[in-house]
Motif scaffolding. Structure first.
Motif, mmCIF file in Angstrom:
data_model
loop_
_atom_site.group_PDB
_atom_site.id
_atom_site.type_symbol
_atom_site.label_atom_id
_atom_site.label_comp_id
_atom_site.label_asym_id
_atom_site.label_seq_id
_atom_site.Cartn_x
_atom_site.Cartn_y
_atom_site.Cartn_z
ATOM 1 N N ARG A 195 -6.554 3.547 -5.884
ATOM 2 C CA ARG A 195 -6.506 2.718 -7.085
ATOM 3 C C ARG A 195 -5.879 1.385 -6.692
ATOM 4 O O ARG A 195 -4.987 1.355 -5.852
ATOM 5 C CB ARG A 195 -5.649 3.388 -8.164
ATOM 6 C CG ARG A 195 -6.202 4.714 -8.603
ATOM 7 C CD ARG A 195 -5.212 5.506 -9.462
ATOM 8 N NE ARG A 195 -4.047 5.845 -8.650
ATOM 9 C CZ ARG A 195 -2.793 5.772 -9.077
ATOM 10 N NH1 ARG A 195 -2.506 5.393 -10.305
ATOM 11 N NH2 ARG A 195 -1.790 6.083 -8.291
ATOM 12 N N LYS A 196 -6.357 0.297 -7.295
ATOM 13 C CA LYS A 196 -5.877 -1.023 -6.905
ATOM 14 C C LYS A 196 -5.536 -1.882 -8.121
ATOM 15 O O LYS A 196 -6.248 -1.863 -9.110
ATOM 16 C CB LYS A 196 -6.937 -1.754 -6.091
ATOM 17 C CG LYS A 196 -7.216 -1.120 -4.754
ATOM 18 C CD LYS A 196 -8.426 -1.753 -4.117
ATOM 19 C CE LYS A 196 -8.975 -0.865 -3.040
ATOM 20 N NZ LYS A 196 -9.527 0.376 -3.547
ATOM 21 N N ILE A 210 0.851 -1.184 0.000
ATOM 22 C CA ILE A 210 0.000 0.000 0.000
ATOM 23 C C ILE A 210 0.882 1.226 0.000
ATOM 24 O O ILE A 210 1.695 1.414 0.908
ATOM 25 C CB ILE A 210 -0.930 0.015 1.234
ATOM 26 C CG1 ILE A 210 -1.822 -1.219 1.240
ATOM 27 C CG2 ILE A 210 -1.759 1.298 1.250
ATOM 28 C CD1 ILE A 210 -2.637 -1.389 2.503
ATOM 29 N N SER A 211 0.724 2.058 -1.026
ATOM 30 C CA SER A 211 1.450 3.323 -1.104
ATOM 31 C C SER A 211 0.461 4.449 -0.838
ATOM 32 O O SER A 211 -0.347 4.800 -1.710
ATOM 33 C CB SER A 211 2.095 3.502 -2.482
ATOM 34 O OG SER A 211 2.626 4.815 -2.573
ATOM 35 N N PHE A 239 -7.684 -3.748 3.324
ATOM 36 C CA PHE A 239 -7.919 -2.469 2.642
ATOM 37 C C PHE A 239 -8.624 -1.496 3.574
ATOM 38 O O PHE A 239 -8.242 -0.339 3.698
ATOM 39 C CB PHE A 239 -8.804 -2.639 1.403
ATOM 40 C CG PHE A 239 -8.168 -3.340 0.235
ATOM 41 C CD1 PHE A 239 -6.806 -3.439 0.085
ATOM 42 C CD2 PHE A 239 -8.967 -3.908 -0.744
ATOM 43 C CE1 PHE A 239 -6.238 -4.075 -1.004
ATOM 44 C CE2 PHE A 239 -8.423 -4.549 -1.840
ATOM 45 C CZ PHE A 239 -7.052 -4.636 -1.970
ATOM 46 N N ALA A 240 -9.681 -1.976 4.227
ATOM 47 C CA ALA A 240 -10.492 -1.116 5.098
ATOM 48 C C ALA A 240 -9.667 -0.603 6.281
ATOM 49 O O ALA A 240 -9.712 0.586 6.616
ATOM 50 C CB ALA A 240 -11.718 -1.877 5.589
ATOM 51 N N VAL A 242 -2.717 0.622 -4.319
ATOM 52 C CA VAL A 242 -2.595 -0.665 -3.643
ATOM 53 C C VAL A 242 -2.275 -1.712 -4.700
ATOM 54 O O VAL A 242 -2.915 -1.751 -5.753
ATOM 55 C CB VAL A 242 -3.912 -1.051 -2.935
ATOM 56 C CG1 VAL A 242 -3.809 -2.443 -2.333
ATOM 57 C CG2 VAL A 242 -4.289 -0.029 -1.891
ATOM 58 N N ILE A 243 -1.282 -2.538 -4.395
ATOM 59 C CA ILE A 243 -0.967 -3.665 -5.271
ATOM 60 C C ILE A 243 -1.046 -4.933 -4.441
ATOM 61 O O ILE A 243 -0.371 -5.062 -3.421
ATOM 62 C CB ILE A 243 0.426 -3.527 -5.911
ATOM 63 C CG1 ILE A 243 0.494 -2.250 -6.746
ATOM 64 C CG2 ILE A 243 0.748 -4.765 -6.749
ATOM 65 C CD1 ILE A 243 1.864 -1.942 -7.303
ATOM 66 N N ALA A 244 -1.910 -5.846 -4.868
ATOM 67 C CA ALA A 244 -2.041 -7.150 -4.221
ATOM 68 C C ALA A 244 -1.628 -8.207 -5.240
ATOM 69 O O ALA A 244 -2.145 -8.224 -6.356
ATOM 70 C CB ALA A 244 -3.477 -7.378 -3.768
#
Length: 127
Positions: A43-44, A7-8, A34-35, A14-16
């Motif tokens: 953005r993900k 998470i930046s 995330f929450a 967000v990159i998962a």
């Protein structure tokens, strides 16, 4: 859980990355993360190209229902799935069920997903 999360907050991105097989519980856990991080409106990118979503249609519906239950969640940011071209079913169903709630699109390359997310970028106040 075979999901690696970055998470930046500076970039609101967000990159998962999913490695191996994940279940509906894993995806719900990811939504909780995330929450808790305050990143739902970011953005993900969810990259499943090195893994598999072992989740049926009922599981996908349960995850989408969970995402709608948080009264303080606010808007959710655009979502780009990066998938193996032979493993698109779960991402397509999730996109179908949530398309009216935020921009969501499926890609076969990380580069294309990042490009699209950059086009969706907006500066929003910190929540």
């Amino acid at each position: 859980m075979p999901i690696y999360l970055d998470i930046s907050h500076l970039d609101r991105l967000v990159i998962a990355v999913i490695i191996g097989e994940v279940t509906a519980d894993d995806i719900t856990g990811l939504a909780h993360r995330f929450a808790e991080s305050g990143a739902r409106h970011y953005r993900k990118i969810v990259d499943t190209s090195a893994g598999a979503l072992a989740i049926d249609e009922a599981g996908i519906a349960a995850v989408t229902a969970f995402l709608r239950t948080d009264p303080k969640a606010g808007a959710r940011g655009p979502l780009a799935f990066v998938v193996d071209p032979t493993q698109t079913q779960a991402a397509e169903k999730f996109a179908e069920l949530t398309a009216g709630e935020r921009p969501v699109k499926i890609f076969h390359s990380l580069h294309a997903a990042r490009k699209w997310l950059n086009e969706c970028a907006t500066i929003e106040p910190r929540r």
